[in-house]
Design a protein around this motif. Structure first.
Motif, mmCIF file in Angstrom:
data_model
loop_
_atom_site.group_PDB
_atom_site.id
_atom_site.type_symbol
_atom_site.label_atom_id
_atom_site.label_comp_id
_atom_site.label_asym_id
_atom_site.label_seq_id
_atom_site.Cartn_x
_atom_site.Cartn_y
_atom_site.Cartn_z
ATOM 1 N N GLY A 87 -1.873 -11.481 11.232
ATOM 2 C CA GLY A 87 -2.731 -11.259 12.466
ATOM 3 C C GLY A 87 -3.541 -10.170 12.185
ATOM 4 N N VAL A 88 -2.462 -9.705 11.417
ATOM 5 C CA VAL A 88 -3.854 -8.244 10.223
ATOM 6 C C VAL A 88 -4.545 -8.564 9.710
ATOM 7 N N GLU A 89 -3.788 -9.686 8.689
ATOM 8 C CA GLU A 89 -5.191 -10.383 7.450
ATOM 9 C C GLU A 89 -5.995 -10.913 7.616
ATOM 10 N N ALA A 90 -6.001 -11.815 8.732
ATOM 11 C CA ALA A 90 -6.700 -12.374 9.478
ATOM 12 C C ALA A 90 -8.103 -11.718 9.318
ATOM 13 N N GLU A 91 -7.947 -10.381 10.025
ATOM 14 C CA GLU A 91 -9.311 -9.565 10.160
ATOM 15 C C GLU A 91 -9.594 -8.758 9.208
ATOM 16 N N LEU A 92 -8.322 -8.278 8.554
ATOM 17 C CA LEU A 92 -8.641 -7.088 7.629
ATOM 18 C C LEU A 92 -9.732 -8.523 6.517
ATOM 19 N N SER A 93 -8.809 -10.189 6.513
ATOM 20 C CA SER A 93 -9.699 -10.240 5.578
ATOM 21 C C SER A 93 -11.622 -10.480 6.198
ATOM 22 N N ALA A 94 -11.229 -11.002 7.016
ATOM 23 C CA ALA A 94 -12.749 -11.037 7.352
ATOM 24 C C ALA A 94 -14.159 -9.466 7.153
ATOM 25 N N ARG A 95 -13.188 -8.812 6.775
ATOM 26 C CA ARG A 95 -13.917 -7.282 6.331
ATOM 27 C C ARG A 95 -13.112 -7.458 5.190
ATOM 28 N N SER A 96 -13.061 -8.065 4.515
ATOM 29 C CA SER A 96 -13.296 -8.161 2.722
ATOM 30 C C SER A 96 -12.435 -6.842 2.393
ATOM 31 N N TYR A 97 -11.470 -6.379 3.029
ATOM 32 C CA TYR A 97 -10.050 -5.258 2.555
ATOM 33 C C TYR A 97 -9.026 -6.359 2.669
ATOM 34 N N ALA A 98 -7.871 -5.314 1.615
ATOM 35 C CA ALA A 98 -7.032 -6.266 1.502
ATOM 36 C C ALA A 98 -5.726 -5.204 1.951
ATOM 37 N N LEU A 99 -4.355 -5.628 2.014
ATOM 38 C CA LEU A 99 -3.244 -5.334 2.915
ATOM 39 C C LEU A 99 -2.135 -4.734 1.825
ATOM 40 N N THR A 100 -2.024 -3.726 1.610
ATOM 41 C CA THR A 100 -0.799 -3.412 0.988
ATOM 42 C C THR A 100 0.666 -3.156 1.128
ATOM 43 N N LEU A 101 1.262 -3.997 0.882
ATOM 44 C CA LEU A 101 2.564 -3.754 2.000
ATOM 45 C C LEU A 101 3.695 -3.108 1.193
ATOM 46 N N GLN A 102 4.251 -2.148 1.130
ATOM 47 C CA GLN A 102 5.946 -1.899 0.290
ATOM 48 C C GLN A 102 7.087 -1.649 1.521
ATOM 49 N N VAL A 103 7.933 -2.223 1.127
ATOM 50 C CA VAL A 103 9.444 -1.766 1.900
ATOM 51 C C VAL A 103 9.669 -0.522 1.845
ATOM 52 N N VAL A 104 10.568 0.424 1.867
ATOM 53 C CA VAL A 104 10.840 1.539 1.860
ATOM 54 C C VAL A 104 12.302 1.910 2.352
ATOM 55 N N ALA A 105 13.127 3.041 2.274
ATOM 56 C CA ALA A 105 14.421 2.679 2.265
ATOM 57 C C ALA A 105 14.865 3.231 3.317
ATOM 58 N N ASP A 106 13.898 4.526 3.913
ATOM 59 C CA ASP A 106 14.010 5.448 4.425
ATOM 60 C C ASP A 106 12.926 6.592 4.942
ATOM 61 N N PRO A 107 12.535 7.199 6.401
ATOM 62 C CA PRO A 107 11.270 7.460 6.660
ATOM 63 C C PRO A 107 10.613 9.024 5.139
ATOM 64 N N ALA A 304 -4.882 -4.289 16.235
ATOM 65 C CA ALA A 304 -4.154 -3.118 15.646
ATOM 66 C C ALA A 304 -4.877 -2.830 14.137
ATOM 67 N N ALA A 305 -5.354 -4.068 13.197
ATOM 68 C CA ALA A 305 -6.584 -3.736 12.385
ATOM 69 C C ALA A 305 -7.961 -3.576 12.983
ATOM 70 N N ARG A 306 -8.275 -4.096 13.901
ATOM 71 C CA ARG A 306 -9.506 -3.494 14.415
ATOM 72 C C ARG A 306 -9.644 -1.940 14.602
ATOM 73 N N GLN A 307 -8.693 -1.433 14.586
ATOM 74 C CA GLN A 307 -8.526 -0.109 15.350
ATOM 75 C C GLN A 307 -8.825 0.490 14.139
ATOM 76 N N LEU A 308 -7.593 0.124 13.379
ATOM 77 C CA LEU A 308 -7.464 0.852 11.844
ATOM 78 C C LEU A 308 -9.520 1.031 11.759
ATOM 79 N N LEU A 309 -9.559 -0.049 10.788
ATOM 80 C CA LEU A 309 -11.542 0.060 10.909
ATOM 81 C C LEU A 309 -11.806 0.536 11.084
ATOM 82 N N GLN A 310 -11.824 0.857 13.069
ATOM 83 C CA GLN A 310 -12.057 1.713 13.531
ATOM 84 C C GLN A 310 -12.250 3.399 13.503
ATOM 85 N N VAL A 311 -10.619 3.806 12.874
ATOM 86 C CA VAL A 311 -10.503 4.955 13.237
ATOM 87 C C VAL A 311 -10.718 4.908 10.884
ATOM 88 N N ILE A 312 -11.265 4.265 10.444
ATOM 89 C CA ILE A 312 -11.062 5.056 8.861
ATOM 90 C C ILE A 312 -12.989 5.055 8.538
#
Length: 339
Positions: A87-107, A304-312
């Motif tokens: 769902g995030v990707e569908a919204e971002l790709s329509a705005r020519s945004y990419a998603l960077t994903l990283q798995v981390v060990a702890d906060p 959530a993606a639409r919200q983030l793009l609005q914040v940006i």
């Protein structure tokens, strides 16, 4: 909302931008004490010397980040995150945004990733998942002034925008449905107890069971994996007062629980009713198909993606409530068999 620049480091250190450049690049021209002070200030505010040109240019990265503090093997089998990301990707790709994903060990590692992404202009904003009570990621992001949307809540999100779902109401509806079928011994296999949404569900389960007089209700903890869900189920079904119904905090654990019940010679739903949280194709492929709590998770991610793009973009955004999960009865729930 601006990223830290070489000028910010210079101002805090009380030196020129040239002196900061010398210190960060290991060149002569500043004393060792000054160099160490500058390096400490740069680390504190999240400025990376390797990204100076990008940080000063003001250009957009046209990317947003998602750091997940979950084992990679879990992400590969849990449909929730795959559907959320779709769902995030569908919204971002329509705005020519990419998603960077990283798995981390702890906060702490997650906060370090945010600092690096923001300093190096890798992302324009981030999503925050798996919210915790008094989550230290929230003040860290506020300090960085990094645009962010929390997928979770309500509460404990500070001044960050967030999108959330009413898990308490969905949990209460599920328990009331099982009681209406005649169940009095209801158990729950919960997820990670440190997560806020697990706490919300646990509190709602405790309260509704107390209100309905379900004295033998119990919650056991797991980690969302099939292996741990199976172990929790064996413990519950081996107890002298085994439950007649179990609610699982995700679909993977529910499918594992179904397998354990059948392995132990119990019939579903005759001897045991099962309810899964977050309906998925897994719930419909097993026999019997699982009664499940479901919502449109890709739409949740797109929101959530639409919200983030609005914040940006600098637009005012606050907390928004998404769709509440609804219960879909299937073949895994029925009135308990008389003993």
């Amino acid at each position: 909302m601006k990223r830290p620049t070489i000028a910010d480091v210079a101002r805090r250190a009380g030196v020129s931008k040239g002196a900061v450049s010398y210190a960060l690049n290991g060149q002569p021209g500043v004393s060792e004490a000054t160099r160490q002070r500058i390096l400490a200030i740069a680390a504190e505010i999240g400025f990376s010397p390797s990204s100076a040109a990008r940080a000063l240019s003001g250009a957009s990265a046209n990317a947003v980040g998602l750091a997940l503090c979950r084992p990679a093997r879990i992400l590969g089998i849990e449909p929730f995150f795959m559907e959320l990301i779709s769902g995030v990707e569908a919204e971002l790709s329509a705005r020519s945004y990419a998603l960077t994903l990283q798995v981390v060990a702890d906060p702490d590692a997650e906060i370090a990733v945010y600092r690096r992404w923001w300093a190096e202009r890798r992302v324009d904003g981030v999503f925050v998942c798996d919210l915790r009570t008094d989550d230290r990621r929230v003040p860290a992001l506020e300090e960085l002034q990094l645009p962010a949307v929390v997928i979770g809540g309500p509460g404990h999100t500070g001044g960050l925008a967030h999108v959330w779902s009413d898990d308490a109401t969905a949990l209460v509806e599920t328990v009331e449905y099982l009681v209406a079928l005649g169940h009095r011994r209801i158990a729950r296999v919960g997820g990670l107890p440190s997560l806020l949404h697990t706490e919300v569900r646990s509190d709602a389960f405790t309260e509704v069971c107390a209100r309905l007089g379900l004295d033998e209700s119990v919650t056991v903890w797991s980690d969302y994996t099939g292996e741990e869900g199976a172990r929790a189920t064996r413990r519950l079904l081996s107890s002298p007062h085994r439950p007649t119904a179990v609610i699982y905090d995700n679909d993977v654990m529910a499918v594992a629980g179904l397998s354990v019940a059948q392995e132990m010679g119990l019939t579903v739903p005759g001897d045991l009713s099962i309810v899964a949280w977050d309906d998925s194709p897994l719930c419909q492929l097993v026999h019997p198909p699982l009664t499940a709590l479901g919502r449109d998770i890709p739409a949740y991610g797109a929101h959530a993606a639409r919200q983030l793009l609005q914040v940006i973009a600098g637009e005012p955004v606050s907390g928004v409530q998404g769709e509440t999960a609804h219960l879909t009865p299937r073949g895994s729930t029925a009135p308990p068999r008389a003993r």
